[in-house]
Design a protein around this motif. Structure first.
Motif, PDB file in Angstrom:
ATOM      1  N   ARG A  87     -10.050   5.468 -11.053  1.00 54.78           N
ATOM      2  CA  ARG A  87     -10.437   6.795 -11.493  1.00 54.78           C
ATOM      3  C   ARG A  87      -9.296   7.840 -10.755  1.00 54.78           C
ATOM      4  O   ARG A  87      -8.382   7.469  -9.749  1.00 54.78           O
ATOM      5  CB  ARG A  87     -11.600   7.124 -10.926  1.00 54.78           C
ATOM      6  N   PRO A  88      -9.071   9.176 -11.205  1.00 54.59           N
ATOM      7  CA  PRO A  88      -8.479  10.083 -10.558  1.00 54.59           C
ATOM      8  C   PRO A  88      -8.493  10.074  -9.010  1.00 54.59           C
ATOM      9  O   PRO A  88      -7.181  10.433  -8.488  1.00 54.59           O
ATOM     10  CB  PRO A  88      -8.876  11.239 -11.292  1.00 54.59           C
ATOM     11  N   LYS A 115     -15.786   6.735  -6.473  1.00 56.63           N
ATOM     12  CA  LYS A 115     -14.744   7.693  -6.731  1.00 56.63           C
ATOM     13  C   LYS A 115     -13.439   7.131  -6.918  1.00 56.63           C
ATOM     14  O   LYS A 115     -12.478   7.640  -7.736  1.00 56.63           O
ATOM     15  CB  LYS A 115     -14.864   8.823  -5.772  1.00 56.63           C
ATOM     16  N   VAL A 116     -13.238   6.033  -6.521  1.00 60.06           N
ATOM     17  CA  VAL A 116     -12.083   5.310  -6.574  1.00 60.06           C
ATOM     18  C   VAL A 116     -11.842   4.499  -7.781  1.00 60.06           C
ATOM     19  O   VAL A 116     -10.911   4.271  -8.508  1.00 60.06           O
ATOM     20  CB  VAL A 116     -11.561   4.602  -5.397  1.00 60.06           C
ATOM     21  N   ASP A 151      -7.860  11.656   2.478  1.00 60.98           N
ATOM     22  CA  ASP A 151      -8.824  12.856   1.943  1.00 60.98           C
ATOM     23  C   ASP A 151      -9.991  12.182   1.294  1.00 60.98           C
ATOM     24  O   ASP A 151     -10.989  13.039   1.227  1.00 60.98           O
ATOM     25  CB  ASP A 151      -7.755  13.549   1.051  1.00 60.98           C
ATOM     26  N   VAL A 152      -9.787  11.016   0.531  1.00 57.01           N
ATOM     27  CA  VAL A 152     -10.905  10.417  -0.232  1.00 57.01           C
ATOM     28  C   VAL A 152     -11.978   9.479   0.859  1.00 57.01           C
ATOM     29  O   VAL A 152     -13.231   9.581   0.373  1.00 57.01           O
ATOM     30  CB  VAL A 152     -10.299   9.880  -1.428  1.00 57.01           C
ATOM     31  N   GLU A 198       0.741  -1.278   0.050  1.00 55.62           N
ATOM     32  CA  GLU A 198       0.089   0.183  -0.088  1.00 55.62           C
ATOM     33  C   GLU A 198       0.893   1.331   0.056  1.00 55.62           C
ATOM     34  O   GLU A 198       1.923   1.420   0.677  1.00 55.62           O
ATOM     35  CB  GLU A 198      -0.995  -0.093   1.273  1.00 55.62           C
ATOM     36  N   ASP A 199       0.400   2.312  -0.880  1.00 53.88           N
ATOM     37  CA  ASP A 199       1.264   3.357  -0.986  1.00 53.88           C
ATOM     38  C   ASP A 199       0.532   4.536  -0.405  1.00 53.88           C
ATOM     39  O   ASP A 199       0.935   5.834  -0.532  1.00 53.88           O
ATOM     40  CB  ASP A 199       1.628   3.656  -2.379  1.00 53.88           C
ATOM     41  N   GLY A 200      -0.474   4.469   0.702  1.00 51.30           N
ATOM     42  CA  GLY A 200      -1.099   5.653   1.327  1.00 51.30           C
ATOM     43  C   GLY A 200      -2.093   6.261   0.355  1.00 51.30           C
ATOM     44  O   GLY A 200      -2.650   7.167   1.070  1.00 51.30           O
ATOM     45  N   THR A 201      -2.372   5.687  -0.905  1.00 52.53           N
ATOM     46  CA  THR A 201      -3.468   6.314  -1.668  1.00 52.53           C
ATOM     47  C   THR A 201      -4.694   5.646  -1.372  1.00 52.53           C
ATOM     48  O   THR A 201      -4.696   4.513  -0.843  1.00 52.53           O
ATOM     49  CB  THR A 201      -3.234   6.442  -2.996  1.00 52.53           C
TER      50      THR A 201
END
Length: 501
Positions: free
Chosen positions: A357-358, A262-263, A366-367, A209-212
């Motif tokens: 997605r972006p 959204k992801v 944040d998301v 995992e990269d924190g995104t």
């Protein structure tokens, strides 16, 4: 179904001249009895791309020793596996092949590695001579047959396996004695894993995992897809709670697709979510029957014998048996279907090439909270609508819809826990309390419908329906209590600060 046993063992590195230390006196071990020597010859099977090995499954055909035949080993926990045994025959037995179908999906099982072991057996017994454990020293020669660099490797290891029904604390005590004598735990969980590793195979590792947001959601999806395949075998074996756990995995996957649109691109996930809904529905017949049977049985058991009028237990057993057989057949038919195989393939394809997605590239912190709060707003609308309705059928339906939404909110929060920490965990716990109350209410609704049907059949057969009516009234009172408790539970599940969990 193949015979099964629980295998609890520890493995240790050894040299060809290593001697097993004296284990007499270790936690009730009164004597160490020589069990002789055996020559074992095992051929391990897998798909050409090693799907079983990647899932820590081993399938072998072994001759020699006192348990010759086919063995399938399924991991349960570190050092613990379920071993299923089938008679010795040339081809992979159907009973074992079905248990790995979620992994193979039509791919052929081919000979992969041949292991020949010279085994020295010693049995650890208590004062009465009853077996406590078995300690063996294996000198192994492994030959890669297919799918690698070929060649052979050799090693020696000591294995201590607990006797059936034995105390696992014995293995801890033996471990301490062996460590004092300089023996080290084996680096591989199984002989097959060592043979593969020593001949050049490396098990696939999931991306870190990269924190995104994308990294967190994909890690969750990989976990649930793995659980889906793992519980497939457990469902086929009819193990307790297996259908429930497999159904939960389907729901968690579907919930993540919906909550985190959204992801992940819904043009890809929506069709897959529909197939997961189908699978959950097929499993649900079995699971709902299981839950209802347990509930009604417990309710009957709780009644004084003076209130059990008529053949209540016999009628309940007959109803449960008929429903269980039908539900079980439907579950197995779904798991054996091409539609289910296609679903698993589609999951693999999505994880191999995720439709990000972006927003997936943004920080998880944040998301993910925004997605969770959006689901919570949907839940709020449904809870408030249900509470505003008068008691009755419409309110029951509305509360059931709120329950399903509460579950989705909780799942969304649990996805985010590794990224958001304690706030997400506390929020999920509060929502779970709401979900539990709503679930108890819905279970009562379903139970009342079934109790009414049982009462009608009892009356038609000339039996008194008194007990069924009594249970119906108790379920009605329980549902009323759930409705009265819901507002307080819901108030505690509302986020504390705007935009925060």
């Amino acid at each position: 179904m193949a015979d099964a046993k629980r295998e609890i063992e520890r493995k240790y590195e050894a040299a060809p001249d290593t001697r097993l230390p004296d284990l007499t006196g270790v936690r009730n071990v009164s004597a160490v009895v020589d069990g002789g020597v055996a020559e074992l010859d095992a051929v391990y099977y897998d798909t050409e791309d090693l799907r079983l090995a990647a899932a820590s499954l081993t399938l072998r055909r072994r001759t020699g020793g006192d348990d010759a035949g086919w063995h399938l080993k399924l991991p349960v926990a570190p050092g613990v596996r379920d071993e299923l045994h089938a008679p010795l025959e040339d081809d992979v037995p159907d009973a074992l092949a079905r248990l790995v179908r979620a992994r193979t999906r039509g791919a052929a099982l081919v000979p992969l590695v041949r292991l020949r072991s010279h085994r020295r057996v010693r049995r650890l017994v208590d004062a009465e001579g009853a077996p406590l454990a078995e300690a063996v020293t294996d000198t192994v020669r492994a030959e890669r047959i297919a799918g690698g660099h070929g060649g052979t490797v050799e090693w020696t290891e000591i294995e201590v396996e607990l006797a059936d029904g034995g105390d696992p604390a014995l293995l801890d005590a033996v471990h301490k004695r062996l460590r004092k004598k300089g023996l080290k735990p084996a680096g591989s969980a199984s002989k097959l894993a060592r043979a593969l590793t020593d001949t050049g195979w490396r098990p696939p590792e999931p991306p870190e995992e990269d924190g995104t947001a994308g990294g967190r959601v994909l890690a969750h999806l990989r976990e649930q897809a793995g659980r889906l395949a793992t519980y497939d075998a457990a469902v086929r074996r009819d193990l307790p709670d297996a259908v429930h756990q497999m159904r939960v995995a389907t729901r968690r996957l579907r919930s993540a697709f919906r909550s985190y649109r959204k992801v992940l691109d819904r043009r890809v996930t929506d069709p897959l979510a529909q197939e997961l809904k189908w699978l959950a529905g097929e499993l649900g017949v079995d699971r709902d029957q299981e839950v209802l049977t347990e509930r009604l049985t417990a309710r009957v058991d709780a009644l004084p014998v003076t209130l059990l009028l008529g053949p209540v237990r016999a009628r309940l057993r007959a109803w449960a048996g008929a429903g269980r057989a039908e539900a079980r057949a439907r579950t197995l038919a779904a798991l054996d279907s091409d539609r289910y195989t296609a679903l698993l393939d589609a999951l693999d394809a999505l994880l191999a090439d995720p439709p990000l997605r972006p927003a997936a590239a943004k920080a998880a912190g944040d998301v993910l909270p925004r997605a969770i709060l959006k689901e919570h707003a949907r839940l709020a609308a449904r809870v408030e609508r249900a509470l505003a309705l008068p008691a009755g059928h419409d309110r029951d339906v509305a509360l059931h819809e709120a329950r399903k939404t509460a579950k989705r909110v909780r799942y969304a929060a649990e996805v985010a826990q590794p990224a958001l920490g304690r706030p997400a965990k506390r929020f999920a716990k509060r929502v779970k309390a709401v979900q539990k109350a709503l679930g108890e209410h819905q279970d009562s609704v379903v139970a009342r419908d079934t109790l009414r049907e049982l009462a009608i059949k009892a009356h038609a057969a000339g039996e008194t329906a008194f007990t069924w009516g009594l249970l119906h009234g108790r379920e009605e009172a329980l549902a009323d209590r759930c409705e009265r408790e819901l507002p307080g539970l819901w108030e505690r599940a509302v986020p504390g600060k705007p935009g925060r969990l």
